[in-house]
Design a protein around this motif. Structure first.
Motif, PDB file in Angstrom:
ATOM      1  N   MET A   1       0.621  -1.249   0.322  1.00  7.72           N
ATOM      2  CA  MET A   1      -0.151  -0.251  -0.012  1.00  7.72           C
ATOM      3  C   MET A   1       0.832   1.161   0.116  1.00  7.72           C
ATOM      4  SD  MET A   1      -3.056  -0.757   2.497  1.00  7.72           S
ATOM      5  CE  MET A   1      -2.531  -2.150   3.867  1.00  7.72           C
ATOM      6  N   ARG A   2       0.667   2.371  -0.356  1.00  5.34           N
ATOM      7  CA  ARG A   2       1.307   3.359  -0.993  1.00  5.34           C
ATOM      8  C   ARG A   2       0.428   4.541  -0.084  1.00  5.34           C
ATOM      9  NH1 ARG A   2       0.377   1.550  -6.011  1.00  5.34           N
ATOM     10  NH2 ARG A   2      -1.070   3.109  -6.421  1.00  5.34           N
ATOM     11  N   ILE A   3       0.909   4.927   1.017  1.00 13.07           N
ATOM     12  CA  ILE A   3       0.911   6.075   1.852  1.00 13.07           C
ATOM     13  C   ILE A   3       1.241   7.458   1.898  1.00 13.07           C
ATOM     14  CG2 ILE A   3       0.268   6.907   4.398  1.00 13.07           C
ATOM     15  CD1 ILE A   3      -1.202   3.525   2.442  1.00 13.07           C
ATOM     16  N   LEU A   4       0.953   8.136   1.743  1.00 15.30           N
ATOM     17  CA  LEU A   4       1.363   9.839   2.357  1.00 15.30           C
ATOM     18  C   LEU A   4       1.557   9.901   3.236  1.00 15.30           C
ATOM     19  CD1 LEU A   4       2.894  12.359   0.905  1.00 15.30           C
ATOM     20  CD2 LEU A   4       0.950  12.635   0.433  1.00 15.30           C
ATOM     21  N   GLN A   5       2.446  10.212   4.200  1.00 18.21           N
ATOM     22  CA  GLN A   5       2.138  10.394   5.419  1.00 18.21           C
ATOM     23  C   GLN A   5       2.889  12.039   5.487  1.00 18.21           C
ATOM     24  OE1 GLN A   5       4.520   8.271   9.092  1.00 18.21           O
ATOM     25  NE2 GLN A   5       5.295   9.813   8.774  1.00 18.21           N
TER      26      GLN A   5
ATOM     27  N   ALA B   1       8.064   0.908  10.682  1.00 17.02           N
ATOM     28  CA  ALA B   1       6.948  -0.140  11.268  1.00 17.02           C
ATOM     29  C   ALA B   1       5.952  -0.400  10.484  1.00 17.02           C
ATOM     30  CB  ALA B   1       6.528   0.919  13.072  1.00 17.02           C
ATOM     31  N   LEU B   2       5.360   0.331   9.661  1.00 13.99           N
ATOM     32  CA  LEU B   2       4.610   0.458   7.963  1.00 13.99           C
ATOM     33  C   LEU B   2       5.657  -0.324   7.414  1.00 13.99           C
ATOM     34  CD1 LEU B   2       2.445   3.077   9.155  1.00 13.99           C
ATOM     35  CD2 LEU B   2       1.774   1.256   9.317  1.00 13.99           C
ATOM     36  N   GLY B   3       6.765  -0.101   7.110  1.00 14.38           N
ATOM     37  CA  GLY B   3       6.996  -0.554   6.012  1.00 14.38           C
ATOM     38  C   GLY B   3       7.738  -2.407   6.554  1.00 14.38           C
ATOM     39  N   ALA B   4       7.761  -2.525   7.739  1.00 17.31           N
ATOM     40  CA  ALA B   4       7.704  -3.942   8.201  1.00 17.31           C
ATOM     41  C   ALA B   4       5.956  -4.441   8.149  1.00 17.31           C
ATOM     42  CB  ALA B   4       8.304  -4.200   9.071  1.00 17.31           C
ATOM     43  N   GLN B   5       5.688  -3.325   7.638  1.00 19.07           N
ATOM     44  CA  GLN B   5       3.551  -4.053   7.478  1.00 19.07           C
ATOM     45  C   GLN B   5       3.665  -3.947   5.510  1.00 19.07           C
ATOM     46  OE1 GLN B   5       2.321  -6.072   9.574  1.00 19.07           O
ATOM     47  NE2 GLN B   5       4.158  -4.895  11.064  1.00 19.07           N
ATOM     48  N   ALA B   6       4.267  -4.399   4.706  1.00 22.98           N
ATOM     49  CA  ALA B   6       4.129  -3.743   3.623  1.00 22.98           C
ATOM     50  C   ALA B   6       4.066  -2.522   3.389  1.00 22.98           C
ATOM     51  CB  ALA B   6       3.487  -5.112   2.780  1.00 22.98           C
ATOM     52  N   CYS B   7       3.787  -2.130   4.140  1.00 19.90           N
ATOM     53  CA  CYS B   7       3.180  -0.063   3.481  1.00 19.90           C
ATOM     54  C   CYS B   7       4.284   0.485   2.830  1.00 19.90           C
ATOM     55  CB  CYS B   7       2.616   0.685   4.828  1.00 19.90           C
ATOM     56  SG  CYS B   7       0.782  -0.538   4.985  1.00 19.90           S
ATOM     57  N   ASP B   8       3.808   1.532   1.855  1.00 18.62           N
ATOM     58  CA  ASP B   8       5.398   1.715   1.711  1.00 18.62           C
ATOM     59  C   ASP B   8       4.548   3.532   1.737  1.00 18.62           C
ATOM     60  OD1 ASP B   8       6.897   3.847  -0.039  1.00 18.62           O
ATOM     61  OD2 ASP B   8       6.733   2.965  -2.378  1.00 18.62           O
ATOM     62  N   VAL B   9       5.394   3.445   2.919  1.00 13.62           N
ATOM     63  CA  VAL B   9       4.520   5.402   3.538  1.00 13.62           C
ATOM     64  C   VAL B   9       6.066   5.976   2.633  1.00 13.62           C
ATOM     65  CG1 VAL B   9       4.763   6.610   5.653  1.00 13.62           C
ATOM     66  CG2 VAL B   9       4.053   3.953   5.615  1.00 13.62           C
ATOM     67  N   ARG B  10       5.149   7.040   2.385  1.00 11.94           N
ATOM     68  CA  ARG B  10       6.979   8.540   2.732  1.00 11.94           C
ATOM     69  C   ARG B  10       5.971   9.463   3.251  1.00 11.94           C
ATOM     70  NH1 ARG B  10       7.442   8.464  -3.733  1.00 11.94           N
ATOM     71  NH2 ARG B  10       8.570   6.759  -4.328  1.00 11.94           N
ATOM     72  N   PRO B  11       6.855   9.749   4.058  1.00 12.20           N
ATOM     73  CA  PRO B  11       6.218  11.373   4.115  1.00 12.20           C
ATOM     74  C   PRO B  11       6.463  13.083   3.880  1.00 12.20           C
ATOM     75  CG  PRO B  11       8.304  10.342   5.558  1.00 12.20           C
ATOM     76  CD  PRO B  11       7.841   9.891   4.303  1.00 12.20           C
ATOM     77  N   LEU B  12       5.477  13.282   4.101  1.00 13.70           N
ATOM     78  CA  LEU B  12       5.149  15.118   3.333  1.00 13.70           C
ATOM     79  C   LEU B  12       5.303  15.440   4.559  1.00 13.70           C
ATOM     80  CD1 LEU B  12       4.994  17.683   1.380  1.00 13.70           C
ATOM     81  CD2 LEU B  12       2.786  17.129   1.834  1.00 13.70           C
ATOM     82  N   LEU B  13       6.520  16.755   4.914  1.00 12.93           N
ATOM     83  CA  LEU B  13       6.865  18.188   5.440  1.00 12.93           C
ATOM     84  C   LEU B  13       7.001  19.350   5.087  1.00 12.93           C
ATOM     85  CD1 LEU B  13       9.670  15.825   7.549  1.00 12.93           C
ATOM     86  CD2 LEU B  13       7.663  15.958   8.227  1.00 12.93           C
ATOM     87  N   PRO B  14       6.619  20.117   5.903  1.00 14.95           N
ATOM     88  CA  PRO B  14       7.080  21.462   5.460  1.00 14.95           C
ATOM     89  C   PRO B  14       8.503  21.841   5.549  1.00 14.95           C
ATOM     90  CG  PRO B  14       5.500  21.583   7.205  1.00 14.95           C
ATOM     91  CD  PRO B  14       6.009  20.308   7.412  1.00 14.95           C
TER      92      PRO B  14
END
Ligand code: ADP
Ligand code: GLC
Length: 488
Positions: free
Chosen positions: A1-5, A29-42
């Protein structure tokens, strides 16, 4: 799953509180659950400085005509197994290139353009949700706290051929991001959104309310807080709205990031230690007493508090209980900064009880580690507490938490009594009413247990044994993401 954080802070780049710890821990932690998480930050200075190999992937223009560049780069050591994490950053020097605290100036005045600074974060998220990066588009946008509250509103209200679901996580309902109604035209939303059913809140614009109204699902950081915020007492005026969304509101507890908080491998501790060999713990205590000018008393229980010095954290109780601690032969050490009156009162107590009470009015990440490493009791007597992390760090570092039964504290600490000692579930001391009598009684129970060393060691062992890792919580987020993505 692709997640924008989407968040305004992320440890270790930028941190003012627990939000940063959570945003820093979740991607791996979510990477270990097969999630592709990318943060968005100011693009705050510390964030831009920490981002490697940044490349522009697009830009957008704000309603007041400012051009914002969206870059994609790497955050080294933050992904799964210490790999680089891909992250999006908004480059807008006019909005973000300011030294110090991300929310206010050196005089503690919130920046007058905060609505623009965090509206931009919401737009950035919505643009990414709707295809700004042709190489990667999120299947879900996970927004944290009011700073990201405009993202669900833009995602729901902007025209788009397809919809991406959003999850809005409340870390603290006390901070709502409310602004003068006059700023509404700058938010790039249809006029109809400025209404009771939208983000209007008592005549103002509320970014928190925007998140709560428009997100597909709302979560908060403990199951108990998820219930408490639906009451008038803890709802900060939003309890009615939260009750109306009860079917889409749940609580997922925070965890402890073992790559940052682990007494066995903590490079910030003078003497790392673990459950089986606690000699390092005693040495850390001696080190801590010496460095903070507390008397070198190995057998005096050392009570500590690390936290923002605000009303939330129960400082009035701590101030009122100092005689109990000192009179009982204990010591108190506080590390924190915040409210000027509380800072002043604490400094006065350190002056009144030299060698017994020490106060460091500072923000010091390394000292915080040394405090958990040397402390006997971690105080968290909060008036309210969405989750709380310091009680978890205390437990993991062999310091028994003394907490009020509220929010996440109620969900993570088990009071010590004969029954919980017997079944090995005891992890600390819990009191109920926000009042000095039950607080002081909990302090006396801590002293009493400290004198029964075998029982003390068992309770300490129980706390250290509870992993509180992110694994369980990451699984719950993963399942929640999956259900939101699959719901049309
Ligand atoms: P909150 O987010 O409400 O401030 P949490 O307990 O969730 O409370 O998280 C606080 C985080 O900030 C912890 O990592 C704690 O160690 C850290 N922290 C708070 N105050 C200080 C300080 N003065 N110096 C160093 N770390 C601090
Ligand atoms: C907030 C809360 C705290 C929580 C943290 C991280 O700042 O005050 O209880 O642990 O966010 O979720």
């Amino acid at each position: 799953m692709r997640i924008l954080q989407v968040s305004s802070e992320l440890f270790p780049l930028l941190k003012t509180g627990g939000l940063a710890d959570v945003a820093g821990a979740l991607p791996a932690a979510l990477g270990a659950q097969a999630c592709d998480v990318r943060p968005l930050l100011p693009g705050f200075p510390a964030v831009v400085a920490g981002l490697h190999a940044a490349q522009t992937i697009g830009n957008f223009t704000t309603p007041w005509g400012e051009r914002i560049e969206v870059v994609l780069g790497h955050l080294p050591g933050l992904g799964a197994a210490g790999q680089a994490l891909k992250a999006y950053v908004l480059l807008a020097p006019g909005l973000y290139d300011r030294p110090g605290n991300p929310y206010h100036d050196a005089q503690h005045h919130p920046y007058t353009d905060n609505h623009r600074r965090f509206a931009a974060l919401g737009w950035g998220a919505a643009h990414l949700a709707y295809g700004l990066d042709s190489a990667w588009s999120p299947q879900l946008v996970h927004c944290h706290d009011w700073h990201a509250g405009l993202a669900p509103a833009c995602m729901a209200l902007w025209d788009s051929p397809h919809r991406v679901p959003s999850l809005f996580t409340i870390h603290n309902l006390a901070y709502q991001g409310c602004f003068d109604a006059g700023c509404f035209p700058e938010l790039g939303l249809p006029a109809s959104a400025f209404s009771v059913g939208g983000l209007e809140f008592y005549g103002q614009v509320s970014f928190m309310k925007a998140g709560l109204v428009y997100a597909n699902h709302i979560s908060t950081v403990s199951p108990t807080y998820a219930r408490e915020i639906q009451t008038a007492e803890q709802g900060f005026g939003l309890d009615g709205l939260l009750r109306s969304r009860a079917a889409q509101l749940s609580g997922i507890l925070n965890g402890v990031d073992g790559s940052v908080w682990d007494p066995k491998h903590d490079a910030l501790l003078p003497h790392p230690f673990d459950m089986r060999k606690l000699t390092g713990k005693a040495l850390n205590k001696a080190h801590l007493q010496a460095e903070t000018d507390l008397e070198a008393l190995p057998d005096a229980p050392l009570f500590t508090l690390v936290g923002r010095l605000t009303e939330q954290k129960g400082l009035p109780l701590v101030l009122g209980g100092i005689e109990e601690i000192v009179g009982g032969g204990g010591q108190l050490l506080v590390l924190g900064s915040g409210d000027a009156a509380l800072e002043h009162a604490l400094a006065g107590q350190a002056h009144a009880y030299p060698g017994r009470v020490a106060v460091r009015l500072d923000y010091d990440e390394a000292l915080a580690h040394r405090i958990f490493g040397g402390s006997d009791v971690t105080l968290v007597p909060s008036r309210f507490e969405p989750c709380g992390l310091t009680q978890l760090y205390g437990m993991k570092y062999g310091s028994l938490p003394l907490v009020r039964r509220v929010g996440g504290l109620a969900d993570t600490v088990t009071d010590t009594d004969l029954e919980t000692l017997d079944d090995s579930s005891a992890t600390g001391f819990v009191f109920d009413a926000f009042d000095s009598t039950p607080y002081r009684s909990a302090l006396r129970r801590a002293f009493a247990l400290y004198r029964r060393r075998a029982d003390w060691n068992r309770v300490r062992h129980n706390g250290m044994r509870i992993a509180s890792s992110w694994q369980d919580s990451a699984r719950q987020y993963r399942d929640l993401y999956a259900s939101l993505i699959s719901t049309p």
